[in-house]
Design an enzyme around this catalytic site. Structure first.
Site, mmCIF file in Angstrom:
data_model
loop_
_atom_site.group_PDB
_atom_site.id
_atom_site.type_symbol
_atom_site.label_atom_id
_atom_site.label_comp_id
_atom_site.label_asym_id
_atom_site.label_seq_id
_atom_site.Cartn_x
_atom_site.Cartn_y
_atom_site.Cartn_z
ATOM 1 N N TYR A 77 0.687 11.757 -41.314
ATOM 2 C CA TYR A 77 0.153 12.674 -40.284
ATOM 3 C C TYR A 77 1.251 13.651 -39.837
ATOM 4 C CZ TYR A 77 -3.595 9.153 -39.475
ATOM 5 O OH TYR A 77 -4.629 8.262 -39.593
ATOM 6 N N LEU A 94 -15.616 10.942 -33.169
ATOM 7 C CA LEU A 94 -16.409 12.151 -32.882
ATOM 8 C C LEU A 94 -16.959 12.745 -34.175
ATOM 9 C CD1 LEU A 94 -14.093 13.798 -30.177
ATOM 10 C CD2 LEU A 94 -15.999 12.201 -29.864
ATOM 11 N N ILE A 154 -10.291 6.382 -30.557
ATOM 12 C CA ILE A 154 -9.054 7.169 -30.595
ATOM 13 C C ILE A 154 -9.375 8.598 -31.061
ATOM 14 C CG2 ILE A 154 -7.342 5.316 -30.805
ATOM 15 C CD1 ILE A 154 -7.477 5.738 -33.891
ATOM 16 N N ASN A 175 -12.356 14.443 -23.067
ATOM 17 C CA ASN A 175 -12.435 13.115 -23.683
ATOM 18 C C ASN A 175 -11.942 12.003 -22.757
ATOM 19 O OD1 ASN A 175 -13.390 14.524 -25.832
ATOM 20 N ND2 ASN A 175 -11.562 14.323 -27.103
HETATM 21 N N1 LIG Z 1 -7.061 4.266 -40.296
HETATM 22 C C1 LIG Z 1 -7.256 5.380 -40.983
HETATM 23 O O1 LIG Z 1 -7.115 5.429 -42.206
HETATM 24 C C2 LIG Z 1 -7.715 6.621 -40.247
HETATM 25 C C3 LIG Z 1 -8.560 7.533 -40.901
HETATM 26 C C4 LIG Z 1 -9.022 8.629 -40.172
HETATM 27 C C5 LIG Z 1 -8.627 8.807 -38.859
HETATM 28 N N2 LIG Z 1 -7.774 7.915 -38.249
HETATM 29 C C6 LIG Z 1 -7.311 8.114 -36.850
HETATM 30 O O2 LIG Z 1 -8.433 8.386 -36.010
HETATM 31 C C7 LIG Z 1 -8.180 9.591 -35.303
HETATM 32 C C8 LIG Z 1 -9.472 10.297 -34.920
HETATM 33 O O3 LIG Z 1 -10.243 10.611 -36.046
HETATM 34 P P1 LIG Z 1 -10.347 12.070 -36.698
HETATM 35 O O4 LIG Z 1 -9.179 12.866 -36.356
HETATM 36 O O5 LIG Z 1 -10.670 11.824 -38.131
HETATM 37 O O6 LIG Z 1 -11.668 12.713 -36.065
HETATM 38 P P2 LIG Z 1 -12.393 12.759 -34.627
HETATM 39 O O7 LIG Z 1 -11.513 12.240 -33.564
HETATM 40 O O8 LIG Z 1 -13.737 12.140 -34.816
HETATM 41 O O9 LIG Z 1 -12.652 14.322 -34.454
HETATM 42 C C9 LIG Z 1 -11.632 15.246 -34.256
HETATM 43 C C10 LIG Z 1 -12.291 16.614 -34.162
HETATM 44 O O10 LIG Z 1 -13.124 16.659 -32.993
HETATM 45 C C11 LIG Z 1 -12.763 17.771 -32.204
HETATM 46 N N3 LIG Z 1 -12.926 17.411 -30.796
HETATM 47 C C12 LIG Z 1 -12.163 16.572 -30.065
HETATM 48 N N4 LIG Z 1 -12.648 16.470 -28.817
HETATM 49 C C13 LIG Z 1 -13.730 17.267 -28.750
HETATM 50 C C14 LIG Z 1 -14.645 17.583 -27.719
HETATM 51 N N5 LIG Z 1 -14.531 17.038 -26.517
HETATM 52 N N6 LIG Z 1 -15.650 18.466 -27.989
HETATM 53 C C15 LIG Z 1 -15.782 19.008 -29.235
HETATM 54 N N7 LIG Z 1 -14.943 18.735 -30.260
HETATM 55 C C16 LIG Z 1 -13.931 17.869 -30.018
HETATM 56 C C17 LIG Z 1 -11.313 18.053 -32.522
HETATM 57 O O11 LIG Z 1 -11.039 19.403 -32.223
HETATM 58 P P3 LIG Z 1 -9.584 19.949 -31.761
HETATM 59 O O12 LIG Z 1 -8.552 19.140 -32.449
HETATM 60 O O13 LIG Z 1 -9.620 21.361 -32.207
HETATM 61 O O14 LIG Z 1 -9.481 19.841 -30.266
HETATM 62 C C18 LIG Z 1 -11.285 17.751 -34.017
HETATM 63 O O15 LIG Z 1 -11.808 18.832 -34.753
HETATM 64 C C19 LIG Z 1 -7.308 10.386 -36.293
HETATM 65 O O16 LIG Z 1 -6.710 11.505 -35.692
HETATM 66 C C20 LIG Z 1 -6.368 9.309 -36.732
HETATM 67 O O17 LIG Z 1 -5.383 9.064 -35.724
HETATM 68 C C21 LIG Z 1 -7.344 6.817 -38.929
#
Ligand SMILES: NC(=O)c1ccc[n+]([C@@H]2O[C@H](COP(=O)([O-])OP(=O)(O)OC[C@H]3O[C@@H](n4cnc5c(N)ncnc54)[C@H](OP(=O)(O)O)[C@@H]3O)[C@@H](O)[C@H]2O)c1
Length: 288
Positions: free
Chosen positions: A71, A206, A244, A256
């Protein structure tokens, strides 16, 4: 009663700053006794200005961050904790190792990059192609014995994977981090983790913003005077799942965190649960 229909949180008007106090009602206590906040910040694709973005999130009230080597946020996380003047134990730091690497050495490397003495939680990122990641698990157990990490867990493991890992090593993971939204989740996994006192962490809670325009979610969120993102986060909290969400934007970060002043009614929890189609924003739910 179906596990998904239960409420894991007590009703009440909680404020985001409850995240910072970590009373038994406002955290999850892990096997080490360490307290995990109910909600954290994901950092995959976080802004390149990691320190600024994180300092802002910490000041707003986030007390938990999730990272991994690729990351490219590890250095910034350590720097932000120091730059914002937080005591190390005020922030819960999660990182990950790959299933086939020397996880003990990798943990040391991650800590060196963050310039931290310990991580709160290290996860095996996913089950390996062959086997259960037994060697990686043993390496994490060693890191834990030596105080480099407080608790250890897995990510995207199925129930069979976890049972096999425990059978071979005798140690239950503290956490299984899995993709988890109303559109894609598993009541069976929820029951299994509750029975075994494993905390489910919701990654991509999300849907990577891909399903936030869903009509049903939008209409329900509007009834509560909340946004779809807040409804999805709150749904997780009420199941006892620890989301998260990642957010670069301050408005998103603030939004959030603002999920402790309403409660989704039981009949609406049932409706949200019924949206399950095993949807994955990452192509497949690895743990089914
Ligand atoms: N264990 C693993 O292999 C693995 C795999 C995937 C993810 N993860 C972890 O999980 C975390 C979260 O998952 P993710 O990053 O895949 O996706 P997510 O949290 O489901 O979605 C992130 C997206 O949602 C947007 N967003 C956030 N808050 C919002 C709101 N209140 N209204 C509208 N849009 C909103 C963000 O926009 P902005 O950023 O532009 O604000 C970004 O585009 C990752 O960052 C990572 O730390 C772990």
């Amino acid at each position: 009663m179906n596990a998904l229909a239960q409420h894991a949180l007590r009703p009440g008007n909680w404020l985001a700053d409850e995240l910072t106090t970590l009373t038994p009602e406002t955290c999850r206590v892990l096997p080490s006794g360490n307290r995990m906040p109910l909600l954290g910040l994901g950092t995959w694709k976080l802004s390149v200005r990691t320190v600024d973005t994180l300092c802002n999130a910490l000041e707003l009230g986030f007390r938990m961050v999730d990272t991994a080597a690729d990351y490219h946020t590890q250095r910034g996380i350590g720097d932000a904790i120091r730059a914002c003047g937080f005591e190390r134990d005020a922030i819960f730091v999660i990182t990950k190792v790959e299933p086939d690497e020397d996880s003990y050495t990798a943990t040391r490397k991650h800590l060196a990059q963050m310039r931290l003495d310990y991580a709160d939680l290290v996860l095996i990122r996913e089950p390996p192609e062959h086997g259960m990641g037994e060697m990686a698990w043993q390496g994490l157990r060693r890191a834990k014995r030596e105080g480099l990490v407080r608790d250890i867990g897995v990510s995207s493991y199925s129930i069979d994977d976890i049972e096999d890992l425990v059978y071979r090593t005798g140690e239950m993971p503290a956490v299984n981090q899995v993709e988890w939204t109303p559109f894609g989740h598993s009541p069976r996994m929820l029951d299994f983790c509750r029975d075994n006192e494993i905390v489910i962490q919701a990654r991509s809670p999300l849907t990577r913003a891909r399903r936030l325009n869903d009509d049903k979610v939008g209409a329900m969120a509007a009834r509560y005077g909340k946004t779809p993102a807040q409804l999805l986060i709150r749904w997780n909290l009420q199941l006892g799942v620890v989301p998260i969400p990642k957010a670069n934007h301050v408005t998103h970060q603030r939004e959030n965190l603002n999920v402790f002043d309403f409660e989704i009614l039981p009949q609406d929890m049932v409706r949200l649960n019924a949206l399950n189609e095993h949807y994955s924003a990452l192509e497949r739910l690895g743990y089914l």
